[in-house]
Design an enzyme around this catalytic site. Sequence first.
Site, PDB file in Angstrom:
ATOM      1  CG  ASN A  10      -1.609   1.426   1.411  1.00  0.00           C
ATOM      2  OD1 ASN A  10      -1.786   2.230   0.258  1.00  0.00           O
ATOM      3  ND2 ASN A  10      -2.324   1.460   2.761  1.00  0.00           N
ATOM      4  CD1 TRP A  11       3.380   0.948  -2.897  1.00  0.00           C
ATOM      5  CD2 TRP A  11       3.616   1.952  -4.980  1.00  0.00           C
ATOM      6  NE1 TRP A  11       3.999   0.140  -3.568  1.00  0.00           N
ATOM      7  CE2 TRP A  11       4.152   0.674  -4.825  1.00  0.00           C
ATOM      8  CE3 TRP A  11       3.537   3.029  -5.755  1.00  0.00           C
ATOM      9  CZ2 TRP A  11       4.967   0.369  -6.100  1.00  0.00           C
ATOM     10  CZ3 TRP A  11       4.255   2.496  -7.017  1.00  0.00           C
ATOM     11  CH2 TRP A  11       4.865   1.336  -7.118  1.00  0.00           C
ATOM     12  CG  HIS A  97      -5.662   2.207   5.291  1.00  0.00           C
ATOM     13  ND1 HIS A  97      -5.292   3.130   6.191  1.00  0.00           N
ATOM     14  CD2 HIS A  97      -4.564   1.269   5.264  1.00  0.00           C
ATOM     15  CE1 HIS A  97      -3.995   2.755   6.660  1.00  0.00           C
ATOM     16  NE2 HIS A  97      -3.604   1.705   5.987  1.00  0.00           N
ATOM     17  CD  GLU A 165      -3.341  -2.108   7.523  1.00  0.00           C
ATOM     18  OE1 GLU A 165      -2.341  -2.441   6.990  1.00  0.00           O
ATOM     19  OE2 GLU A 165      -4.156  -1.024   7.239  1.00  0.00           O
ATOM     20  CB  SER A 210       5.403  -1.602  11.963  1.00  0.00           C
ATOM     21  OG  SER A 210       4.929  -0.323  12.435  1.00  0.00           O
ATOM     22  N   GLY A 231       2.711  -0.924   4.334  1.00  0.00           N
ATOM     23  CA  GLY A 231       3.030   0.348   4.041  1.00  0.00           C
ATOM     24  C   GLY A 231       4.571   0.937   3.640  1.00  0.00           C
ATOM     25  N   GLY A 232       4.971   1.524   4.479  1.00  0.00           N
ATOM     26  CA  GLY A 232       6.454   2.058   4.715  1.00  0.00           C
ATOM     27  C   GLY A 232       7.379   1.093   3.788  1.00  0.00           C
TER      28      GLY A 232
HETATM   29  P1  13P Z   1       2.888   0.603   7.773  1.00  0.00           P
HETATM   30  O1  13P Z   1       3.712  -0.750   7.374  1.00  0.00           O
HETATM   31  O2  13P Z   1       3.780   1.769   7.298  1.00  0.00           O
HETATM   32  O3  13P Z   1       2.953   0.626   9.450  1.00  0.00           O
HETATM   33  O4  13P Z   1       1.621   0.881   7.089  1.00  0.00           O
HETATM   34  C1  13P Z   1       0.715  -0.281   7.510  1.00  0.00           C
HETATM   35  C2  13P Z   1      -0.595   0.110   6.369  1.00  0.00           C
HETATM   36  O5  13P Z   1      -1.189   1.005   6.868  1.00  0.00           O
HETATM   37  C3  13P Z   1      -0.749  -0.637   5.305  1.00  0.00           C
HETATM   38  O6  13P Z   1      -1.927  -0.249   4.846  1.00  0.00           O
END
Ligand code: 13P
Length: 250
Positions: A10-11, A97, A165, A210, A231-232
């Site tokens: 998820n960018w 989300h 999440e 994370s 995410g990151g």
């Molecule tokens: P992170 O991996 O940056 O914690 O984000 C998770 C996320 O929200 C994926 O949708």
Amino acid sequence: MDRQYLIVGNWKMNKTPSQSADLVKEIVDLRRGIASHVAIAICPPFTSLDRCAALLSGTDIAIGAQNLYFGKEGAFTGEISASMLKDLDLKYVILGHSERRTIFHENNELIHQKIKAAQASQLTPILCVGETLNEREAGQTLATIGEQILSALNSVDSNLVIAYEPIWAIGTGKTATPEMAQEVHRFIRELLLKQFGENGQRIHILYGGSMKPDNAASLLKQPDITGGLIGGASLVAESFVNIAAAAPNG
Ligand code: 13P
């Protein structure tokens, strides 16, 4: 047969179209080293979808969007419909989300409408659910997740993915322990089995929050965690693909 996994990037609101193209090319190159029981998908911003979809055509990497609006067409300034996404050959759309729930005030009823619109256009929704830190500390985690799932799934079909999440783990560097995550994933699996019968067994339940190459293996070996929503770490090709590589074999 090997257990099947799904790893989705998820960018969020990152990468211009040209930056996206560079990142996709790197992911395509590195994907060759990843076993085929691990499916991979990326969800870039709307403005990058067309270009990324073209670069991914003929590969086994799927692509999805990060949102849609449930209206078919018409006077909804700034919104994007399910059929517009389907026309780009997208497979997935992330819905519900926590950033959309919190920053853009999306509620369970709106998310339910969006899931129905996605499925009506043969897109696979990735429904995100998760509790706040306050809810966890008050012992309300399963009640919150149960409500989010049951309201979203009312009269929809089993063509979907769930992503658990925990909100306190998103972008914070704090991960749920594998045991904490497994407890919620088991609970979600039971809800899915109740709703869809045996088809509920085939629905992916991703963990997000994370997730990184160094904690992915311990999460992905839990019996009810069948992938990740990243995410990151999905913004760097190597770390994204290394998470996929951490999925156990068999
Ligand atoms: P992170 O991996 O940056 O914690 O984000 C998770 C996320 O929200 C994926 O949708």
